[in-house]
Write a protein that holds these residues in place. Structure first.
Motif, PDB file in Angstrom:
ATOM      1  N   PRO A  76      -6.701   4.181   9.628  1.00 37.50           N
ATOM      2  CA  PRO A  76      -5.238   4.127   9.468  1.00 37.50           C
ATOM      3  C   PRO A  76      -4.833   2.983   8.528  1.00 37.50           C
ATOM      4  CG  PRO A  76      -5.848   4.292  11.781  1.00 37.50           C
ATOM      5  CD  PRO A  76      -7.120   4.013  11.037  1.00 37.50           C
ATOM      6  N   LEU A  77      -3.718   3.180   7.820  1.00 42.08           N
ATOM      7  CA  LEU A  77      -3.202   2.181   6.894  1.00 42.08           C
ATOM      8  C   LEU A  77      -1.894   1.619   7.438  1.00 42.08           C
ATOM      9  CD1 LEU A  77      -3.772   4.139   3.545  1.00 42.08           C
ATOM     10  CD2 LEU A  77      -5.277   2.419   4.583  1.00 42.08           C
ATOM     11  N   THR A  78      -1.730   0.298   7.319  1.00 40.58           N
ATOM     12  CA  THR A  78      -0.572  -0.386   7.896  1.00 40.58           C
ATOM     13  C   THR A  78       0.340  -0.904   6.776  1.00 40.58           C
ATOM     14  OG1 THR A  78      -1.902  -1.072   9.798  1.00 40.58           O
ATOM     15  CG2 THR A  78       0.179  -2.233   9.450  1.00 40.58           C
ATOM     16  N   LEU A  79       1.647  -0.741   6.969  1.00 38.29           N
ATOM     17  CA  LEU A  79       2.636  -1.224   5.994  1.00 38.29           C
ATOM     18  C   LEU A  79       2.657  -2.750   6.004  1.00 38.29           C
ATOM     19  CD1 LEU A  79       4.963  -0.253   4.074  1.00 38.29           C
ATOM     20  CD2 LEU A  79       6.508  -0.569   6.016  1.00 38.29           C
TER      21      LEU A  79
ATOM     22  N   VAL B  38      -6.205   3.967  -4.429  1.00 39.30           N
ATOM     23  CA  VAL B  38      -6.005   5.422  -4.415  1.00 39.30           C
ATOM     24  C   VAL B  38      -6.029   5.968  -5.837  1.00 39.30           C
ATOM     25  CG1 VAL B  38      -4.467   7.312  -3.767  1.00 39.30           C
ATOM     26  CG2 VAL B  38      -4.698   5.314  -2.269  1.00 39.30           C
ATOM     27  N   CYS B  39      -5.171   5.426  -6.705  1.00 35.76           N
ATOM     28  CA  CYS B  39      -5.082   5.927  -8.090  1.00 35.76           C
ATOM     29  C   CYS B  39      -5.968   5.146  -9.051  1.00 35.76           C
ATOM     30  CB  CYS B  39      -3.635   5.898  -8.580  1.00 35.76           C
ATOM     31  SG  CYS B  39      -2.960   4.217  -8.707  1.00 35.76           S
ATOM     32  N   GLU B  40      -6.477   3.999  -8.594  1.00 37.94           N
ATOM     33  CA  GLU B  40      -7.337   3.136  -9.399  1.00 37.94           C
ATOM     34  C   GLU B  40      -6.643   2.655 -10.672  1.00 37.94           C
ATOM     35  OE1 GLU B  40     -10.987   5.219 -10.045  1.00 37.94           O
ATOM     36  OE2 GLU B  40     -11.642   5.036  -7.957  1.00 37.94           O
TER      37      GLU B  40
ATOM     38  N   ARG C 153      -1.583  -2.363 -10.399  1.00 36.36           N
ATOM     39  CA  ARG C 153      -0.390  -2.386  -9.548  1.00 36.36           C
ATOM     40  C   ARG C 153       0.274  -3.750  -9.632  1.00 36.36           C
ATOM     41  NH1 ARG C 153      -0.980  -5.281  -4.853  1.00 36.36           N
ATOM     42  NH2 ARG C 153      -3.134  -5.843  -4.286  1.00 36.36           N
ATOM     43  N   ASN C 154       1.546  -3.773  -9.276  1.00 32.59           N
ATOM     44  CA  ASN C 154       2.278  -5.030  -9.181  1.00 32.59           C
ATOM     45  C   ASN C 154       1.887  -5.705  -7.873  1.00 32.59           C
ATOM     46  OD1 ASN C 154       4.166  -7.077  -8.801  1.00 32.59           O
ATOM     47  ND2 ASN C 154       5.819  -5.904  -9.765  1.00 32.59           N
ATOM     48  N   GLN C 155       1.351  -6.912  -7.932  1.00 33.13           N
ATOM     49  CA  GLN C 155       0.815  -7.563  -6.732  1.00 33.13           C
ATOM     50  C   GLN C 155       1.909  -7.916  -5.725  1.00 33.13           C
ATOM     51  OE1 GLN C 155      -0.596 -11.001  -9.131  1.00 33.13           O
ATOM     52  NE2 GLN C 155       0.240 -12.245  -7.464  1.00 33.13           N
ATOM     53  N   ARG C 156       3.164  -7.867  -6.130  1.00 31.43           N
ATOM     54  CA  ARG C 156       4.238  -8.233  -5.212  1.00 31.43           C
ATOM     55  C   ARG C 156       4.964  -7.025  -4.630  1.00 31.43           C
ATOM     56  NH1 ARG C 156       4.662 -13.592  -5.254  1.00 31.43           N
ATOM     57  NH2 ARG C 156       3.840 -14.709  -7.054  1.00 31.43           N
ATOM     58  N   GLU C 157       4.438  -5.849  -4.845  1.00 34.97           N
ATOM     59  CA  GLU C 157       5.050  -4.654  -4.277  1.00 34.97           C
ATOM     60  C   GLU C 157       4.522  -4.377  -2.871  1.00 34.97           C
ATOM     61  OE1 GLU C 157       4.805  -1.258  -6.759  1.00 34.97           O
ATOM     62  OE2 GLU C 157       5.978  -2.134  -8.389  1.00 34.97           O
ATOM     63  N   LEU C 158       5.341  -3.665  -2.093  1.00 35.90           N
ATOM     64  CA  LEU C 158       4.969  -3.261  -0.743  1.00 35.90           C
ATOM     65  C   LEU C 158       3.801  -2.285  -0.803  1.00 35.90           C
ATOM     66  CD1 LEU C 158       6.332  -3.876   2.066  1.00 35.90           C
ATOM     67  CD2 LEU C 158       7.329  -1.593   1.884  1.00 35.90           C
ATOM     68  N   ILE C 159       2.858  -2.394   0.158  1.00 41.66           N
ATOM     69  CA  ILE C 159       1.686  -1.516   0.157  1.00 41.66           C
ATOM     70  C   ILE C 159       1.343  -1.078   1.591  1.00 41.66           C
ATOM     71  CG2 ILE C 159       0.638  -2.527  -1.913  1.00 41.66           C
ATOM     72  CD1 ILE C 159      -1.198  -4.138   0.046  1.00 41.66           C
TER      73      ILE C 159
ATOM     74  N   PHE D 288      -8.664  -2.103   1.973  1.00 42.71           N
ATOM     75  CA  PHE D 288      -8.277  -0.939   1.154  1.00 42.71           C
ATOM     76  C   PHE D 288      -6.773  -1.006   0.920  1.00 42.71           C
ATOM     77  CE2 PHE D 288      -6.844   3.373   0.483  1.00 42.71           C
ATOM     78  CZ  PHE D 288      -7.804   3.922  -0.359  1.00 42.71           C
ATOM     79  N   ILE D 289      -6.367  -0.937  -0.341  1.00 44.75           N
ATOM     80  CA  ILE D 289      -4.952  -1.099  -0.713  1.00 44.75           C
ATOM     81  C   ILE D 289      -4.426   0.198  -1.324  1.00 44.75           C
ATOM     82  CG2 ILE D 289      -3.336  -2.324  -2.229  1.00 44.75           C
ATOM     83  CD1 ILE D 289      -5.174  -4.756  -2.006  1.00 44.75           C
ATOM     84  N   ALA D 290      -3.273   0.677  -0.805  1.00 44.53           N
ATOM     85  CA  ALA D 290      -2.651   1.892  -1.331  1.00 44.53           C
ATOM     86  C   ALA D 290      -1.188   1.603  -1.665  1.00 44.53           C
ATOM     87  CB  ALA D 290      -2.735   3.034  -0.329  1.00 44.53           C
ATOM     88  N   GLU D 291      -0.824   1.832  -2.913  1.00 43.23           N
ATOM     89  CA  GLU D 291       0.596   1.709  -3.273  1.00 43.23           C
ATOM     90  C   GLU D 291       1.415   2.765  -2.531  1.00 43.23           C
ATOM     91  OE1 GLU D 291       1.263   0.472  -7.740  1.00 43.23           O
ATOM     92  OE2 GLU D 291      -0.281   2.020  -7.633  1.00 43.23           O
ATOM     93  N   ILE D 292       2.648   2.426  -2.233  1.00 43.97           N
ATOM     94  CA  ILE D 292       3.497   3.373  -1.500  1.00 43.97           C
ATOM     95  C   ILE D 292       3.642   4.681  -2.265  1.00 43.97           C
ATOM     96  CG2 ILE D 292       5.881   3.824  -0.774  1.00 43.97           C
ATOM     97  CD1 ILE D 292       6.067   1.126   0.332  1.00 43.97           C
TER      98      ILE D 292
END
Length: 569
Positions: free
Chosen positions: A405-408, A430-432, A435-441, A449-453
């Motif tokens: 599971p992924l957590t906001l 996910v898309c490889e 990304r902007n490091q200050r965006e919500l993920i 594991f990091i996934a952009e919204i």
């Protein structure tokens, strides 16, 4: 006993067989009705005409003279066409090569073949081009009205499914001057294609101009721009990377592109984008601005900077936008933002919220922190909520891209900030892509594991729509407190709007005083010119009418002045 009521047709006292409506007090002799047909078809108007009786003031749309008779005909449908009885019933004269005379529906008088020596500087009223000696031209010398024979034969009485307007456009002649709703210029020829229901009028030339549907069209008219658009030839220089006003992409050959025929540096439109743009409509409603309709327009150059009322980003002056025509609103939307529709509920608020992926700096009204991405926004109320602040935003999701599971969570992480590498780039797993490091993920702590919204948003929306009524998981007292905060924000916004409106009103009142002084000067000038006209004709309006009746230009000026309240004697 003679009735005290009078016939609406002949104005005599009622006697004999009579039709009437007691509630309305409308009565008319049967003999008056039998004298004329109730519904007729006129040569000068394609719609059926119905008879009207009674006192009426207005101009005939055929002869442009005042209607003073007891009866007249008017369009049975939505057109504003009206005419004298004799003008509406004027018989059609068949085309006659022998007599070199044509009775055409564009003009009251028969049109005669014009001699070649008379064609100097004669303009065709349909195509607005010079009538050259090589083309056959017919005209009315009395009214200075001329038509090419080819234009006369090709002009239709109505246009169906036109690119500029979806309703049927009816050819009509007006005794007044109107502005063309396509090019914005005055219609001096008195001829137009009109939609009475929508109050839309087009120059004949604008209405008949080739559209994109014509494969070989080298020049077209489009509702989003007042001037004609010319096809860019493959061997022409485009200039410095011109961009399409619809998609903002660079216009490069061999993609077919049209550009403004007058201002070659600014307005470019891909042929493919032309087809995608919707019809112009005066009833184009959007839930973000429910009070007034919006229309697509090209914004003026060298004007103040406009911002989109949905995302708060600037609107490039070279691009098209949806705009409210009411000057007091100044409401605009990007073409892309227009497609974003309110769809997410927020308990205690009367409007749905719109999900906007990227915005300029706006403040979340729940947490007070700036938000740049994935904002839930109520455009009419100017209220913004962080996606993560919405009580129904799912804190944990499952996604096919990862086992756990992924957590906001907020980014950046400490291990990213403490990196020794300079200018390190951060990626979405996910898309490889960067990304902007200050965006919500959404994040897996175990695997980092990091996934952009935006990459997992389809699953997020499913959960959001499944349970977007947050009373189920939020205590009732908390809900009441949130509602109270929202209402406070609305009160704050309304008070600010009230203060700003009052300040603008004070400025306008000052301008109104200045305009009133200018208005008084113009009123004095009107009285002076009326006095001079009265002296010229000895105080008799009949003499003035006689002076202008044989000159179409003077007659047109006189009719316009009369409509504006000209008084002689």
């Amino acid at each position: 006993m003679i009735s005290e009521k009078r016939c609406e047709g002949c104005h005599r006292y009622l006697f004999g067989p009579t039709y009437g409506c007691n509630p309305c007090g409308y009565f008319i002799h049967k003999s008056c009705l039998d004298e004329h047909k109730a519904v007729v078809q006129s040569f000068f108007h394609p719609c059926p005409l119905t008879i009207s009786a009674g006192i009426f003031t207005g101009y005939c749309f055929v002869c442009f003279q005042w209607i003073s008779s007891d009866y007249f005909y008017k369009c049975k449908l939505s057109c504003r066409f009206q005419a004298h009885m004799k003008c509406a019933l004027k018989p059609m004269v068949e085309y006659s090569d022998e007599e070199y005379t044509i009775q055409h529906f564009t003009h009251l008088h028969p049109l005669k073949l014009v001699d070649s020596y008379q064609k100097d500087e004669v303009i065709c009223s349909i195509c607005e081009e010079l009538c050259s000696s090589s083309s056959s031209t017919y005209g009315c010398m009395e009214c200075k009205f001329f038509l090419h024979k080819s234009c006369m034969k090709s002009i239709p009485r109505q246009l169906i499914n036109h690119r500029i307007h979806p309703c049927t456009l009816i050819f009509i002649t007006y005794p007044f001057w109107y502005e063309c709703d396509c090019c914005g210029e005055r219609i001096f020829s008195h001829m137009s294609f009109s939609c009475g229901a929508c109050d839309l009028n087009l120059h004949v030339k604008c209405a008949l101009f080739p559209t994109i549907d014509s494969e070989d069209a080298k020049e077209i008219q489009h509702f989003s721009h007042p001037q004609t658009l010319a096809l860019v030839q493959n061997d022409e220089e485009y200039g410095s990377e011109p961009r399409c006003v619809a998609c903002a992409q660079i216009c490069l050959a061999p993609a077919p592109t049209f550009r403004c025929s007058r201002s070659r540096d600014h307005f470019f439109l891909h042929k493919s984008c032309y087809v995608k743009l919707p019809y112009k409509s005066y009833k184009l409603k959007h839930p973000s601005h429910p009070d007034h309709p919006l229309t697509i327009k090209s914004l003026p150059y060298n004007d103040h900077i406009r911002t989109c009322d949905a995302c708060f980003r600037g609107i490039d002056s070279t691009l098209l936008a949806y705009s409210c025509q009411k000057s007091e609103c100044k409401f605009n939307l990007h073409l892309d933002c227009y497609k974003l529709l309110p769809s997410i509920t927020f308990s205690g608020h009367q409007h749905l919220l719109t999900l906007i992926e990227k915005t300029a700096d706006v403040t979340c009204h729940l947490c007070g922190v700036n938000c740049h991405n994935f904002v839930l926004r109520c455009v009419p109320c100017d209220i913004n909520i962080h996606f993560q602040c919405h009580p129904s935003a799912p804190e944990t999701i499952k996604h096919k891209s990862h086992l756990h599971p992924l957590t906001l969570t907020n980014s950046p992480f400490e291990f990213e900030l403490n990196s020794d590498e300079e200018e390190e780039e951060f990626y979405c797993d996910v898309c490889e892509q960067k990304r902007n490091q200050r965006e919500l993920i959404y994040y897996c702590t175990e695997c980092k594991f990091i996934a952009e919204i935006k990459c997992v948003f389809s699953e997020v929306l499913l959960l959001l729509f499944e349970d977007n009524s947050f009373e189920k998981k939020t205590p009732k007292d908390d809900v009441t407190e949130v509602n109270l905060e929202i209402k406070k924000l609305q009160v704050e916004n309304l008070l600010l709007k009230h203060i700003r409106s009052h300040e603008r009103l004070q400025v306008l009142e000052t301008k109104m005083k200045q305009l009133e002084e200018e208005s008084n000067v113009e009123k004095k000038e009107i009285m002076r010119t009326e006095g001079m006209l009265g002296n010229l004709v000895g105080g008799s309006s009949k003499w003035l009418i006689k002076l202008v009746e044989n000159n179409s230009q003077l007659r047109g000026l006189f009719n316009s002045a009369k409509n504006q309240g000209l008084r002689i004697g």
